[in-house]
Motif scaffolding. Structure first.
Motif, PDB file in Angstrom:
ATOM      1  N   ASP A   1      -4.599   3.062   1.681  1.00 54.36           N
ATOM      2  CA  ASP A   1      -4.817   1.902   0.576  1.00 54.36           C
ATOM      3  C   ASP A   1      -5.498   0.443   1.724  1.00 54.36           C
ATOM      4  OD1 ASP A   1      -4.737   3.778  -1.361  1.00 54.36           O
ATOM      5  OD2 ASP A   1      -2.634   3.773  -1.088  1.00 54.36           O
TER       6      ASP A   1
ATOM      7  N   THR B   1      -1.809   2.712  -5.656  1.00 53.83           N
ATOM      8  CA  THR B   1      -3.076   3.199  -4.808  1.00 53.83           C
ATOM      9  C   THR B   1      -4.437   3.024  -5.279  1.00 53.83           C
ATOM     10  OG1 THR B   1      -3.131   4.986  -6.301  1.00 53.83           O
ATOM     11  CG2 THR B   1      -1.592   4.971  -4.954  1.00 53.83           C
ATOM     12  N   THR B   2      -4.875   2.884  -4.138  1.00 56.64           N
ATOM     13  CA  THR B   2      -6.968   2.915  -4.152  1.00 56.64           C
ATOM     14  C   THR B   2      -6.509   3.523  -5.445  1.00 56.64           C
ATOM     15  OG1 THR B   2      -7.655   2.803  -2.413  1.00 56.64           O
ATOM     16  CG2 THR B   2      -8.418   2.863  -3.746  1.00 56.64           C
TER      17      THR B   2
ATOM     18  N   PRO C   1       0.491  -1.562  -0.389  1.00 57.00           N
ATOM     19  CA  PRO C   1       0.130   0.276  -0.204  1.00 57.00           C
ATOM     20  C   PRO C   1       0.651   0.892  -0.096  1.00 57.00           C
ATOM     21  CG  PRO C   1      -0.013  -0.654   2.073  1.00 57.00           C
ATOM     22  CD  PRO C   1       1.313  -1.613   1.424  1.00 57.00           C
TER      23      PRO C   1
ATOM     24  N   ASN D   1      -4.839  -4.396   0.770  1.00 53.80           N
ATOM     25  CA  ASN D   1      -4.255  -6.196   1.075  1.00 53.80           C
ATOM     26  C   ASN D   1      -4.600  -7.103   1.731  1.00 53.80           C
ATOM     27  OD1 ASN D   1      -2.104  -3.548   1.175  1.00 53.80           O
ATOM     28  ND2 ASN D   1      -1.185  -3.676   3.231  1.00 53.80           N
TER      29      ASN D   1
END
Length: 508
Positions: free
Chosen positions: A349, A450-451, A344, A353
């Protein structure tokens, strides 16, 4: 990390060659420049959940950690931490995260440097400022204390016969000086000197064992970059078992010698579990894998890179069904792809995981244990509004409260995040979803992500604009309608996790 059910009180803590450069880091550099000539002060890279973790102004390339263990798990270890880093700005002072040990000396590029503490930071002042783009080496001689300080658990876990390490999310700097944020991954060399009756194992592969007098120094080196939260060092009266995994992958397990025979039926399952994960997402990303079964009471299992940490009692206590234990093993194994190889970029983020690890844990339980994925997701949907209210939406978790040991590891980033992945599969179709999964771990291997990166990949693979979908599912206060299941309704306002890792309490 996966929290495990116990009747006793939990103590959960949870849980590069190619880097994504952090916007947070860039903005924090200006803070560093302003503070450089000021009195020592704690800095950070601006993480929303842990604002004082990590430090601006440099990028760590490699850690060299040396620990000397006396044979007592209640006495500080003597340690030397060497950090090779590239400077990214002018540095009159260098902040390292370190807060639970005595510092004896610091050198910068072989020259003595002054140092002082500021919050959880060790602030080092070199003889002259460091210029941007230069390679620098910091050497810190210090102690590393396995005894907790106050109500804060350190990264060391004291076992029945020695020590193990559990640094997730924010306590690696209680063990060794570092840039303690997953956005700055680095290579590791780890040396452990211990009395001859002990065995030491760490991340990566062994490069040698040197005996001198009545002690042995064990050396390990990683072949891939690693976040500080994933470091593992175990010292104990242990046996290391070796076997082959898929494609000749070396698999090594570390167990208390006295429990070797009783644990072997579980250990021999790992190669097939690796093969199962490879069939889902592609090649295993590291140089080795194995299971560390520690004789310790932690309340969690943890995906330390190449050597996952488990409580031994999970495998020896009666009452846990076989499918359940195996699914927990797969949860931590899947983290090697999701969380370890692809780390992350910020702690917000984290859902990437734990959501993925919960997803593959659930798929495995469905395929091997007959536990229907759809039933689990429906139960999660019913509880999701409650989880969002208590812990925040999956990609916008609430910050941990001071002294709250569970930290950010709440149901919203486990089953709540797996529910987002289920909704995505419903939205774009199973074939596109599986392609997203494979491309994700391939494209971001050995890096951070990242997201926003995940959204871009899903849009690229599906050929659709998924902005509204991800905004609602990842950041909404309420759980959106489930695609394909208009009859699903929120039913619970609590933090109870309807998942395999919480369900069994009696033998089945």
């Amino acid at each position: 990390m996966l929290l495990t059910p116990r009747s006793r009180a939990h103590r959960p803590r949870t849980a590069s060659s190619r880097r994504l450069k952090s916007a947070l880091l860039a903005s924090a550099v200006s803070v560093c420049l302003v503070a450089a000539s000021a009195p020592a002060a704690p800095l950070g890279v601006g993480d929303r959940l842990f604002p004082y973790l990590g430090n601006p102004g440099y990028d760590v390339a490699a850690y060299d950690l040396s620990f000397t263990y006396s044979g007592s798990n209640s006495k500080p270890l003597q340690a030397v931490t060497t950090i090779d880093a590239w400077t990214t700005s002018t540095l009159e002072k260098i902040n390292l995260d370190f807060a639970h040990g005595k510092v004896d000396s610091v050198e910068v590029d072989g020259r003595p440097a002054t140092f002082e503490s500021a919050g959880d930071d060790l602030v080092v002042t070199p003889e002259k400022p460091l210029t941007p783009g230069s390679r620098t080496r910091l050497t810190v001689r210090h102690t590393s204390d396995p005894v907790s300080s106050g109500d804060r658990d350190g990264g060391w876990v004291r076992t029945a016969d020695g020590l193990a390490m559990a640094n997730q999310a924010d306590v690696a700097h209680l063990v060794f000086p570092c840039n303690d944020h997953p956005s700055d991954k680095a290579m590791f060399t780890i040396r452990v000197t211990a009395p001859d009756e002990y065995t030491a194992v760490a991340n990566g592969l062994p490069t040698g064992a040197h005996r001198a007098g009545r002690t042995t120094t064990w050396t390990y080196r990683t072949a891939h970059p690693m976040a500080t939260e994933l470091a593992q060092v175990t010292i104990g009266r242990s046996t290391v078992l070796h076997r082959d995994g898929p494609h000749g992958l070396p698999v090594r397990d570390v167990v208390p010698t006295k429990d070797r025979e009783v644990l072997e039926p579980w250990l021999k399952k790992t190669p097939d579990q690796i093969a199962w994960m490879e069939s889902k997402v592609g090649p295993y990303p590291f140089e080795t894998y194995g299971v560390l079964m520690a004789d310790a009471s932690t309340g969690f299992e943890l995906e330390t890179q190449t050597l996952s940490l488990f409580e031994k009692d999970l495998f020896t206590e009666p009452g846990y069904p076989r499918w359940y234990i195996e699914s927990i093993m797969v949860h931590e194994l899947s983290h090697q792809w999701f969380g370890d190889s692809v780390s992350p970029h910020t702690w917000s983020d984290l859902w990437l995981n734990e959501g993925h690890a919960t997803w593959y844990e659930s798929l495995y339980a469905e395929e091997k244990g007959g536990r229907t994925l759809e039933e689990r997701m429906k139960a999660a949907y019913g509880a999701s509004d409650g989880w969002r209210a208590a812990g925040g939406p999956p990609a916008l978790p609430k910050a941990p409260e001071p002294g709250q040991k569970i930290g950010i590891f709440r149901p919203n980033v486990y089953d709540g995040a797996a529910l987002v992945l289920y909704a995505l599969r419903q939205e774009i179709g199973e074939k596109a979803f599986e392609q997203v999964e494979r491309d994700w771990v391939r494209d971001h291997r050995d890096a951070t992500a990242t997201t926003a990166d995940f959204r871009r990949l899903a849009e690229q693979v599906s050929g659709r604009d998924l902005g509204t979908f991800f905004q609602d599912w990842l950041y909404g206060e309420k759980t959106p309608p489930m695609p394909g299941h208009p009859d699903w309704r929120p039913t619970a306002q609590n933090e109870k996790k309807p998942k395999a890792s919480q369900a069994p309490r009696t033998p089945k």
